[in-house]
Design a protein around this motif. Sequence first.
Motif, PDB file in Angstrom:
ATOM      1  N   GLU A 181      48.389  76.023  87.800  1.00 65.59           N
ATOM      2  CA  GLU A 181      48.650  74.599  87.923  1.00 65.59           C
ATOM      3  C   GLU A 181      47.461  73.897  88.552  1.00 65.59           C
ATOM      4  O   GLU A 181      46.936  74.334  89.577  1.00 65.59           O
ATOM      5  N   PHE A 182      47.002  72.833  87.918  1.00 70.79           N
ATOM      6  CA  PHE A 182      46.009  71.930  88.503  1.00 70.79           C
ATOM      7  C   PHE A 182      46.754  70.615  88.677  1.00 70.79           C
ATOM      8  O   PHE A 182      46.914  69.871  87.715  1.00 70.79           O
ATOM      9  N   GLY A 183      47.233  70.340  89.859  1.00 72.99           N
ATOM     10  CA  GLY A 183      48.044  69.144  90.046  1.00 72.99           C
ATOM     11  C   GLY A 183      49.280  69.218  89.175  1.00 72.99           C
ATOM     12  O   GLY A 183      50.035  70.169  89.260  1.00 72.99           O
ATOM     13  N   ARG A 184      49.457  68.212  88.307  1.00 73.67           N
ATOM     14  CA  ARG A 184      50.652  68.210  87.467  1.00 73.67           C
ATOM     15  C   ARG A 184      50.428  68.943  86.147  1.00 73.67           C
ATOM     16  O   ARG A 184      51.366  69.077  85.361  1.00 73.67           O
ATOM     17  N   THR A 185      49.216  69.372  85.867  1.00 75.25           N
ATOM     18  CA  THR A 185      48.969  70.167  84.659  1.00 75.25           C
ATOM     19  C   THR A 185      49.429  71.595  84.920  1.00 75.25           C
ATOM     20  O   THR A 185      49.046  72.200  85.920  1.00 75.25           O
ATOM     21  N   ARG A 186      50.280  72.074  84.012  1.00 77.58           N
ATOM     22  CA  ARG A 186      50.843  73.411  84.224  1.00 77.58           C
ATOM     23  C   ARG A 186      50.717  74.212  82.932  1.00 77.58           C
ATOM     24  O   ARG A 186      51.195  73.781  81.887  1.00 77.58           O
ATOM     25  N   VAL A 187      50.045  75.369  83.015  1.00 77.93           N
ATOM     26  CA  VAL A 187      49.767  76.160  81.818  1.00 77.93           C
ATOM     27  C   VAL A 187      50.146  77.616  82.075  1.00 77.93           C
ATOM     28  O   VAL A 187      49.877  78.157  83.148  1.00 77.93           O
ATOM     29  N   ILE A 188      50.777  78.216  81.079  1.00 78.60           N
ATOM     30  CA  ILE A 188      51.117  79.633  81.189  1.00 78.60           C
ATOM     31  C   ILE A 188      50.328  80.379  80.113  1.00 78.60           C
ATOM     32  O   ILE A 188      50.144  79.864  79.010  1.00 78.60           O
ATOM     33  N   ALA A 189      49.809  81.552  80.457  1.00 78.19           N
ATOM     34  CA  ALA A 189      49.050  82.333  79.476  1.00 78.19           C
ATOM     35  C   ALA A 189      49.631  83.738  79.417  1.00 78.19           C
ATOM     36  O   ALA A 189      50.033  84.294  80.439  1.00 78.19           O
ATOM     37  N   ALA A 190      49.693  84.297  78.208  1.00 77.82           N
ATOM     38  CA  ALA A 190      50.201  85.652  78.012  1.00 77.82           C
ATOM     39  C   ALA A 190      49.210  86.428  77.164  1.00 77.82           C
ATOM     40  O   ALA A 190      48.625  85.878  76.235  1.00 77.82           O
ATOM     41  N   VAL A 191      49.015  87.704  77.520  1.00 82.49           N
ATOM     42  CA  VAL A 191      48.075  88.546  76.778  1.00 82.49           C
ATOM     43  C   VAL A 191      48.808  89.776  76.250  1.00 82.49           C
ATOM     44  O   VAL A 191      49.563  90.418  76.989  1.00 82.49           O
ATOM     45  N   TYR A 192      48.603  90.080  74.980  1.00 81.97           N
ATOM     46  CA  TYR A 192      49.155  91.283  74.353  1.00 81.97           C
ATOM     47  C   TYR A 192      47.987  92.127  73.844  1.00 81.97           C
ATOM     48  O   TYR A 192      47.050  91.612  73.265  1.00 81.97           O
TER      49      TYR A 192
END
Lengths: 247, 229
Positions: free
Chosen positions: A47-58
Motif C-alpha cells: 500500500e502506498f497511501g490509498r493505492t493498494r496492490v496485491i501480487a501473486a507469483v506462480y
Amino acid sequence: MGGSNKSEVKLIDESGKRHDGRSPEDLRPIRMEVGVLNNANGSALVEFGRTRVIAAVYGPKEPPQKYVALPDRAILRVRYHMAPFSTEDRKSPAPSRREIELSKVIREALEPVVISELYPRAAIDVFVEVLQADGGTRTTGVTAASLALADAGIPMRALVGGVAVGKVEGVLVLDIDEVEDNLGEADMPVAAAPDINKVTLLQLNGVLTQEEFERGLEMALNAIKKIVEMEKETLRNKYSKVSLEEV
Amino acid sequence: MSYRKVVVPGEPLEPDTEGDPKYIVVDESGTKRAAVIGVIDVRDSKKYFSPLEGAYVPKPGDIVIGIVTNVGITNWLVDINSPYTAVLNVQDVLGRPYNPVTDDLNRILSVGDFILAKVVAFDRTRNPLLSVQEKGLGRITEGKVIEVKPTRVPRIIGKKGSMINMIMEETGCNIVVGTNGRLWIKCPESEKESLVLLAIKIIEREPHRKGLTEYLRNLLKQEKLIRGA
C-alpha cells in the motif's frame, strides 16, 4: 478532468505543503506484507497511501502452451489488472489497452533482475491486481511483484522498487497521487534496483526541463532506496518473527 | 564465534561465503549477493549460505517421490514437485522389453499412484528421466506422503541424518525423504503419525531456529507422555 478544476484546487499551499499535507519530498505512508495468499507460491500486498496492490507469483512451472517456452531460460508472464471496484466509477474487468501496456512495462521492469536462466523451458507467472487505485499503481505493482517473487523463492539479482515523481504547479513532488496526476503538469514513474545500480523502468508523461528531469530522477532513486530497504525488512520479518514466537 | 542471520535477495555477502552457486549471484562489480531468502551460518570464520525458499530442480542420483499424472504408450509422466515433469519408461519398470500385446501400462501404474524413484538423467534440455530399478524403489502401497518446501529437506535430514534419525527413534515410524520435498511416512499407529507431522511442521516453519533437534526431541518426549502413546 483538469482544466476548469485547476483554479479551484490548490495543489501546493502558501507554506509549500501539498493538498494532503505532505511536503514535496515526502512519500505516502507505505505498508508491505508478504505471504498473504495461500494458493500462490509467493504473494505480497503493498500500500502506498490509498493505492493498494496485491501480487501473486506462480512457478517456475511448465508453461501451459509449450510453444511459448524458451530453450535457454524461463519466460516471465505478467498480468497487470485493475479490479472493477478499484476506481471511483466501475472499471470494466476486461483488460484495457492501458492494462496490456502496463503488463509489458512491469514485465520489463522485472526481467533484468529475475535469474531466468536457472529454469530453461519453464514459465513464471506474475499477477498484479490493483485493489484500490489512487495514483502510482504501476510503481506500487512493481514493488509488490518484486516482493512476491522473493517470497516465491525465484532467484533474483536484486529487489526492485518503484515510485513516481510529478510536477504540480511548477514544483517537483515525490509519489504523486491521483489528484496530482490528473491536475499536474508531469508524471514520471521510475523503478530501479538500487543494490545493482540499475533503473528498470522510466516513463515520462508531460513536460520536464532537463534540470527538472535530473532532479526528479534523483528524488525518485533516493526514495526507491528507502522502499527497497522496507522490502528487505518485510522479507526478513517473515522469518525472524517466527523464531521469537515461542521460547 | 558462531551466529545465524536471515539474508534477502540482493543483500551483499562476504566474499568467502560458500553455498549452492545457484542461489549466490556475482554482480557486475564482483560482489557476491544472495539471490533468494536464506540463512547465513557463521561458524569459526566459515560462512555457509542455505536458501529458505526455492523450487526443486532435479539432479541425477536424487531419490524422489512422484505422482503419476499421465499414462502414455510406452511411458508414464510423473509429477515430481518441480518445474519439469519426469518420465518413467515402461522397460525400466518391467525390467524387460515391453510387449504391447500382453502388457497393459494402466495395470502396472495408473494416474494418481505414488512412486519412489531415482532421477537417472536430467540435462535441462529434456525432461528428467526416472528409474525404479533399485531395491526399495517402485510403487508406494502403504503409509502417508506429505509435502514440504524442497528447501527444507537438508534441515529435515539434519547433519549426517541427525534430525530424521531422531524423529524415527522417538516415534518408531519409518520415514523416507524425497529430495523433491515429499516425505513418505510409515507408522505402526496413527497416533505416532501425528507426532511426526507435528515435528515436520515445526521444521518447515522455523528451520533457522537454534538447537532445533534438541528442542524437537524434548517436545516429542513430552507429547508422547501427554498423549499416552
